[in-house]
Design a protein around this motif. Structure first.
Motif, mmCIF file in Angstrom:
data_model
loop_
_atom_site.group_PDB
_atom_site.id
_atom_site.type_symbol
_atom_site.label_atom_id
_atom_site.label_comp_id
_atom_site.label_asym_id
_atom_site.label_seq_id
_atom_site.Cartn_x
_atom_site.Cartn_y
_atom_site.Cartn_z
ATOM 1 N N ARG A 98 0.847 -1.201 0.000
ATOM 2 C CA ARG A 98 0.000 0.000 0.000
ATOM 3 C C ARG A 98 0.880 1.247 0.000
ATOM 4 N N PRO A 99 0.304 2.390 -0.383
ATOM 5 C CA PRO A 99 1.101 3.617 -0.371
ATOM 6 C C PRO A 99 1.411 4.047 1.066
ATOM 7 N N LEU A 107 1.138 6.293 4.142
ATOM 8 C CA LEU A 107 0.046 7.158 4.616
ATOM 9 C C LEU A 107 0.612 8.251 5.505
ATOM 10 N N GLY A 150 -3.490 -2.857 9.239
ATOM 11 C CA GLY A 150 -3.126 -1.584 8.617
ATOM 12 C C GLY A 150 -2.320 -1.742 7.337
ATOM 13 N N SER A 151 -2.181 -2.993 6.834
ATOM 14 C CA SER A 151 -1.387 -3.166 5.616
ATOM 15 C C SER A 151 -2.250 -3.062 4.359
ATOM 16 N N GLY A 152 -3.578 -2.967 4.519
ATOM 17 C CA GLY A 152 -4.443 -2.740 3.355
ATOM 18 C C GLY A 152 -5.270 -3.954 2.957
ATOM 19 N N LYS A 153 -5.505 -4.878 3.853
ATOM 20 C CA LYS A 153 -6.288 -6.075 3.517
ATOM 21 C C LYS A 153 -7.740 -5.682 3.217
ATOM 22 N N THR A 154 -8.337 -4.954 4.154
ATOM 23 C CA THR A 154 -9.741 -4.559 3.980
ATOM 24 C C THR A 154 -9.891 -3.657 2.753
ATOM 25 N N TYR A 155 -8.874 -2.793 2.554
ATOM 26 C CA TYR A 155 -8.924 -1.903 1.385
ATOM 27 C C TYR A 155 -8.905 -2.734 0.113
ATOM 28 N N ARG A 193 -13.705 0.946 -0.798
ATOM 29 C CA ARG A 193 -14.847 1.811 -0.477
ATOM 30 C C ARG A 193 -15.889 1.617 -1.571
HETATM 31 P P1 ADP Z 1 -6.049 -3.717 7.141
HETATM 32 O O1 ADP Z 1 -7.405 -4.122 6.738
HETATM 33 O O2 ADP Z 1 -4.991 -4.593 6.663
HETATM 34 O O3 ADP Z 1 -5.928 -3.478 8.597
HETATM 35 P P2 ADP Z 1 -6.784 -1.351 5.845
HETATM 36 O O4 ADP Z 1 -7.309 -1.892 4.566
HETATM 37 O O5 ADP Z 1 -7.781 -0.914 6.858
HETATM 38 O O6 ADP Z 1 -5.741 -2.303 6.482
HETATM 39 O O7 ADP Z 1 -5.817 -0.133 5.430
HETATM 40 C C1 ADP Z 1 -5.253 0.744 6.350
HETATM 41 C C2 ADP Z 1 -5.289 2.143 5.769
HETATM 42 O O8 ADP Z 1 -4.535 2.203 4.606
HETATM 43 C C3 ADP Z 1 -6.697 2.539 5.389
HETATM 44 O O9 ADP Z 1 -6.912 3.887 5.732
HETATM 45 C C4 ADP Z 1 -6.738 2.390 3.897
HETATM 46 O O10 ADP Z 1 -7.612 3.320 3.318
HETATM 47 C C5 ADP Z 1 -5.295 2.663 3.502
HETATM 48 N N1 ADP Z 1 -4.892 1.913 2.356
HETATM 49 C C6 ADP Z 1 -4.601 0.594 2.330
HETATM 50 N N2 ADP Z 1 -4.249 0.210 1.090
HETATM 51 C C7 ADP Z 1 -4.346 1.278 0.315
HETATM 52 C C8 ADP Z 1 -4.112 1.523 -1.067
HETATM 53 N N3 ADP Z 1 -3.735 0.570 -1.897
HETATM 54 N N4 ADP Z 1 -4.294 2.773 -1.527
HETATM 55 C C9 ADP Z 1 -4.702 3.765 -0.695
HETATM 56 N N5 ADP Z 1 -4.915 3.616 0.601
HETATM 57 C C10 ADP Z 1 -4.754 2.381 1.145
#
Ligand code: ADP
Ligand code: MG
Length: 798
Positions: A445-446, A448, A524-529, A534
């Motif tokens: 992920r990028p 933050l 926080g690594s972007g799994k849910t994302y 969204r």
């Molecule tokens: P996880 O589910 O692994 O805990 P999240 O999906 O909640 O992590 O991501 C953590 C944060 O990073 C969120 O605010 C999400 O919007 C952001 N994020 C994750 N992946 C990306 C991506 N590829 N591009 C933009 N934002 C991302």
């Protein structure tokens, strides 16, 4: 010759006189000649020598002769004569004999002396000749040397000349090519010249026209001049006529005067006649007879007067007529004068005009000349421009062609590339299918804003061709850890880019495969994302909404081929080994909803697998989705329930697994085929190692549950890979739930999500190591679940 003369023996002046410039060669010749013809051919000089020898009696000249004989030159005949001489004296005249002998002896001596002299001379000559021969030889050697030098020089000159010849030939060829160029240029110049000449011709035509105009104007001026002259002449003639008329008038006046005078005289005569008449009347009385005569006379006279009066009247009329004529003429004169004045003005005008025309003509001529010059310059420029333009055009065309070629090749290559990429994907898929590997995609992920300050990049992507888009290097404490996966998405990769890569997998769920897609990684690594994203934002939709959309659209398209699909969606969460229904509409939300839910509602959510490999979870809400709106409302509900959970469950989402299941049942009415595919999209709990120290109660339980479920997932995968008899599916709810989908006949994909945050590098390394191990696993060959519909079989949906 001179050298020969120098080598001659010295002679006395007398002999020199006789012999002159004769050289020894001449002498030799003379000797030969003597040998051949003797006697009559002998020269005078020889004879004289003989006489000198033979003239023994001439005593007086003896002394002189002796003197002369001392240096006498002998000819062959003389010598022979001396040698063959016999005494002429009588046999017993001893004295004479003696004298003769003495004389003979003397001559012999002389001869011998001469011979000796000759010999000496010869020796001298020989020496001299030797010297001269030597010098000549020397000279010869010198000349030979010189010759050699000269030869060398000449050789050098020849080579130089050859070089120069070659260069000249080169020059010649160059000049020939230049000349050809020049000829070409000349041709083009000639063409340009022809066009220029044409334009010049047209211009000269214009000029001629202008000149003709001028000439016409001049002619008009001349004709006007003529008319002016003629008018003047006419005026003159009119004046003359006028003067003549005036003179006529005067003569008429004079005649009138005369007639009046005559009248007067006649009147006088008449009065006198009246007087005479009275006298006559008086006389009438006197003579009545003469009265009638007188009356008659009177009548005739009256008639005469009448006549004269009529004449006078006529003259008067005539005069008046003449006067009126004169008046008319003078009016005409005035008119003519006026017209003459006008024509003068016109003439002036015309001259002015002609002058101005001439001026314009000359100025035009000047302009023409300037234009011609400009034309020539322009032609020159045009020529140059044409040349450069043609060159440029040629270059341009060349470049255009090259560009076109390159573009064609590029398009070709791109086409090939796309084809190749498609083929590669297909082949890769096939290989993986054959291998039965669990495929692993890595997504970074990028960074933050909340992430720690970047202390330099901890993640890099190798650019070598074999690992381009597939490799990732993690740097921890200066050490580089390289990993290779089936695909690596860098932070720039969009949700669509990621979806494109898994769309085939989603498609295969429609074709009857069981598909499992996991998202693994620390919190926080972007799994849910990645999984959900969204859903409300088009660009940020995750894999779940996109998969649903694709399946929905494809099923619509497949309807044309007779396929009818039924899609059943469910969504659950596993927290602390407890299942939570995310789509339940009557969930009670308490302080600890997870535990409360099952307790309050009494729902058990027991997992069961049937013989066909279908999984049923009791009491789980299953939604039949058949329209796009249903999908979006479903996703909204799921997102809401999860977010509610998150806020209320104190970040529980990171410690729970979310499983989205779409069961796809397809029936083809035409072919009697039916397929059962399952698509599982799983958002796993955070993989971070939780420290057990200090964790008590719920926290400890939670930690243990996560560790247990994740480790049982890996246990299951590795057991499957090792093809062990016992696979510990039952060790956790998650593995048990996914048992049919983790078996040998499913397609499994794992996303390993990585955070580029430098503080997470340790966790990232653990995740990548785990993923690499999973990637190396073979869990079997996927199998499509496709059957022909049995008469009484029903689709079991959950
Ligand atoms: P996880 O589910 O692994 O805990 P999240 O999906 O909640 O992590 O991501 C953590 C944060 O990073 C969120 O605010 C999400 O919007 C952001 N994020 C994750 N992946 C990306 C991506 N590829 N591009 C933009 N934002 C991302
Ligand atoms: Mg999450």
């Amino acid at each position: 010759m001179a050298s020969r003369n120098q080598n001659r023996p010295p002679r006395s002046p007398s002999t020199r006189k006789e012999i002159g410039d004769e050289n020894p060669l001449d002498k030799r010749r003379r000797l030969g000649a003597v040998g051949r013809g003797v006697g009559p051919t002998a020269t005078g000089r020889t004879r004289r020598a003989f006489s000198a020898v033979n003239n023994l009696q001439d005593a007086t000249t003896a002394a002189n002769a002796e003197n002369a004989e001392e240096c006498h030159e002998f000819t062959k005949e003389e010598v022979e004569a001396i040698l063959n001489e016999r005494p002429k004296a009588k046999k017993f005249d001893l004295k004479a004999k003696y004298e003769h002998a003495a004389e003979h002896n003397k001559r012999l001596k002389l001869c011998v002396k001469w011979f000796q002299q000759c010999d000496e001379n010869h020796v001298l000559d020989k020496e001299k000749l030797k010297n001269s021969l030597e010098s000549a030889e020397k000279k010869c050697i010198d000349t030979e040397l010189e010759k050699k030098n000269k030869e060398e020089e000449l050789n050098a000159v020849i080579s130089e000349l050859r070089d120069s010849n070659a260069s000249l030939q080169e020059k010649l060829s160059k000049e020939v090519s230049e000349k050809l160029d020049a000829i070409n240029r000349h041709k083009s110049e000639i063409e340009a010249r022809v066009t220029a000449e044409k334009s010049v011709a047209s211009l000269t035509e214009d000029l001629q026209k202008a000149q003709q105009d001028i000439a016409a104007a001049n002619e008009r001026a001349a004709s006007l001049d003529n008319t002016h002259k003629r008018l003047q002449e006419y005026i003159l003639s009119l004046q003359q006529y006028n003067s003549k008329l005036i003179t006529d008038l005067e003569t008429v006046r004079e005649s009138l005067k005369r007639v009046e005078k005559e009248k007067l005289t006649i009147v006088e005569n008449l009065s006198s006649l009246r007087g005479h008449c009275s006298s006559l009347q008086e006389q009438l009385t006197l003579s009545r007879a003469s009265q009638d005569d007188a009356v008659n006379q009177k009548e005739t006279l009256v008639n005469e007067v009448k006549c004269l009066r009529g004449e006078l009247q006529q003259v008067r009329d005539d005069r008046e007529h003449q006067v009126s004529k004169v008046q008319a003429l003078s009016a005409e004169i005035v008119k003519f004068k006026e017209s003459t004045g006008r024509s003068f003005a016109e003439l002036d005008n015309l001259t002015m005009k002609s002058k101005s025309l001439e001026e314009t003509c000359s100025s035009q001529r000047e302009q023409l000349r300037i234009l011609e010059l400009q034309l020539a310059a322009a032609n020159e420029k045009l020529k140059r421009a044409d040349l450069s333009a043609s060159e440029t055009r040629v270059e341009y065309l060349e470049q255009k062609r090259t560009i076109q070629e390159l573009q064609d090749r590029l398009a070709d290559m791109e086409h090939k590339l796309i084809e190749g990429e498609n083929l590669r994907k297909k082949l890769h898929n096939t290989i993986l299918e054959l291998k039965g590997n669990i495929r692993v995609f890595c997504r970074v992920r990028p960074l933050l804003p909340d992430d720690g300050a970047a202390e330099g990049a901890v993640v890099s992507y190798p650019t070598s061709t074999e690992s381009l888009g597939r490799g990732i290097d993690l740097i921890q404490n200066g050490q580089k850890y390289p990993f290779t996966f089936d695909k690596v998405f860098n932070p720039e990769a969009s949700q669509q880019d990621v979806f494109v890569e898994i769309s085939q997998l989603v498609q295969s769920a429609l074709d009857g495969y069981k598909v499992c897609i996991f998202a693994y990684g620390q919190t926080g690594s972007g799994k849910t994302y990645t999984m959900m994203g969204r859903p409300e934002a088009q660009e940020q939709k995750g894999l779940i909404p996109r998969s649903l959309e694709q399946i929905f659209q494809s099923s619509q398209l497949l309807q044309a081929q007779g396929w009818k699909y039924k899609m059943l969606a469910s969504m659950l969460e596993i927290y602390n080994e407890t299942i939570r229904d995310l789509l339940s509409t009557n969930r009670s939300i308490g302080s600890d909803p997870t535990r409360a839910e099952s307790a309050v509602s009494g729902k058990q959510y027991t997992i069961k697998h049937d013989a066909n490999g279908n999984t049923h979870v009791s009491d789980l809400t299953i939604v039949d989705v058949s329209t796009i709106t249903e999908i979006s409302s479903l996703l909204r509900q799921a997102a809401q329930s999860r977010s509610v959970g998150r806020t209320q469950m104190n970040e529980q989402s990171s410690r729970s697994h979310m499983v989205f299941t779409l069961r796809i049942l397809g029936i083809n009415e035409g072919t009697e085929q039916q397929v059962q595919g399952v698509l599982n999209l799983i958002d796993l709990a955070g993989s971070e190692r939780l420290s057990k120290s200090g964790a008590t109660g719920d926290r400890l339980k939670e930690t243990q549950a996560i560790n247990k479920s994740l480790s049982s997932l890996s246990d299951v995968i590795f057991a499957l890979a090792k093809k062990e008899d016992h696979v510990p599916f039952r060790n956790s709810k998650l593995t048990y739930l996914l048992q049919p989908c983790l078996g040998g006949d499913s397609k499994t994909l794992m996303f390993v999500n990585v955070s580029p945050d430098p503080s997470s590098v340790g966790e990232s390394l653990c995740s990548l190591r785990f993923a690499a191990r999973v990637n190396a696993c073979e869990i079997g060959v996927p199998r499509r679940q496709m059957t022909l519909r049995a008469a009484d079989s029903r689709l079991s949906c959950g």
